[in-house]
Design a protein around this motif. Sequence first.
Motif, PDB file in Angstrom:
ATOM      1  N   GLU A 123      -2.569   7.496   0.237  1.00  0.00           N
ATOM      2  CA  GLU A 123      -2.468   7.512   1.702  1.00  0.00           C
ATOM      3  C   GLU A 123      -1.234   8.312   2.145  1.00  0.00           C
ATOM      4  O   GLU A 123      -1.238   8.974   3.172  1.00  0.00           O
ATOM      5  N   LEU A 124      -0.185   8.256   1.327  1.00  0.00           N
ATOM      6  CA  LEU A 124       1.059   8.956   1.656  1.00  0.00           C
ATOM      7  C   LEU A 124       1.099  10.382   1.106  1.00  0.00           C
ATOM      8  O   LEU A 124       1.666  11.273   1.728  1.00  0.00           O
ATOM      9  N   THR A 125       0.532  10.593  -0.080  1.00  0.00           N
ATOM     10  CA  THR A 125       0.714  11.892  -0.748  1.00  0.00           C
ATOM     11  C   THR A 125      -0.543  12.744  -0.759  1.00  0.00           C
ATOM     12  O   THR A 125      -0.485  13.927  -1.051  1.00  0.00           O
ATOM     13  N   GLY A 126      -1.709  12.145  -0.474  1.00  0.00           N
ATOM     14  CA  GLY A 126      -2.962  12.895  -0.514  1.00  0.00           C
ATOM     15  C   GLY A 126      -3.722  12.641  -1.809  1.00  0.00           C
ATOM     16  O   GLY A 126      -3.126  12.297  -2.841  1.00  0.00           O
ATOM     17  N   HIS A 127      -5.033  12.841  -1.748  1.00  0.00           N
ATOM     18  CA  HIS A 127      -5.896  12.589  -2.906  1.00  0.00           C
ATOM     19  C   HIS A 127      -5.628  13.614  -4.017  1.00  0.00           C
ATOM     20  O   HIS A 127      -5.483  14.794  -3.737  1.00  0.00           O
ATOM     21  N   GLY A 174       0.809  -1.222   0.000  1.00  0.00           N
ATOM     22  CA  GLY A 174       0.000   0.000   0.000  1.00  0.00           C
ATOM     23  C   GLY A 174       0.842   1.272   0.000  1.00  0.00           C
ATOM     24  O   GLY A 174       0.342   2.356   0.287  1.00  0.00           O
ATOM     25  N   VAL A 175       2.116   1.149  -0.335  1.00  0.00           N
ATOM     26  CA  VAL A 175       3.017   2.306  -0.374  1.00  0.00           C
ATOM     27  C   VAL A 175       3.076   2.898  -1.778  1.00  0.00           C
ATOM     28  O   VAL A 175       3.084   4.103  -1.966  1.00  0.00           O
ATOM     29  N   GLY A 176       3.097   2.022  -2.757  1.00  0.00           N
ATOM     30  CA  GLY A 176       3.155   2.448  -4.154  1.00  0.00           C
ATOM     31  C   GLY A 176       1.872   2.094  -4.872  1.00  0.00           C
ATOM     32  O   GLY A 176       1.062   1.316  -4.377  1.00  0.00           O
ATOM     33  N   ARG A 177       1.696   2.707  -6.022  1.00  0.00           N
ATOM     34  CA  ARG A 177       0.491   2.464  -6.807  1.00  0.00           C
ATOM     35  C   ARG A 177       0.897   2.426  -8.267  1.00  0.00           C
ATOM     36  O   ARG A 177       1.618   3.300  -8.752  1.00  0.00           O
ATOM     37  N   ARG A 178       0.444   1.399  -8.978  1.00  0.00           N
ATOM     38  CA  ARG A 178       0.705   1.295 -10.408  1.00  0.00           C
ATOM     39  C   ARG A 178      -0.459   1.944 -11.132  1.00  0.00           C
ATOM     40  O   ARG A 178      -1.614   1.599 -10.898  1.00  0.00           O
TER      41      ARG A 178
END
Length: 151
Positions: free
Chosen positions: A87-91, A68-72
């Motif tokens: 979750e880390l950078t904001g919507h 859940g840290v990165g997103r493809r």
Amino acid sequence: MNSNSSALHDLVASKLESAGQVYTQKRRALVEALLNAGPCTLPELLLSGEDIAQSSAYRNLTVLEEMGVGRRLVHYGEYGRWELSEELTGHHHHLVCHSCDVIIDVELPTHIEHLMDEEFERAAKGSKFAVDRHNIDIVGTCANCQETTQA
Ligand SMILES: [Zn+2]
Ligand SMILES: [Zn+2]
């Protein structure tokens, strides 16, 4: 490294640890590159100046995604793009260039986000669909590609 980024690394470290994973130097370098570069491809990550080994980069990105840290990002080009999770950078939303496939992060005012969420709830209600979140791309032509076509 600024204090924001060290707080982010601490959060990533604790997420990985609680799942029995180690936040290795290579994974840290990937997160740092994603933090600085925004949505980018694996070849771009390798050119980022961070110490990222080609042999392990894809495997480590997959681990970061599972944690859940990165997103493809699903998009239209030849290469997948990766970014840090919301979750880390904001919507936020994405400007997607249909010519070169570059992706640029954009944020909308909070009241617009609320309005959209209300409308999506309303639209989904007829189908008894439970909405979790929205995921909207804005497609067009980036500044670089506009210059190229005009030249
Ligand atoms: Zn993004
Ligand atoms: Zn939104």
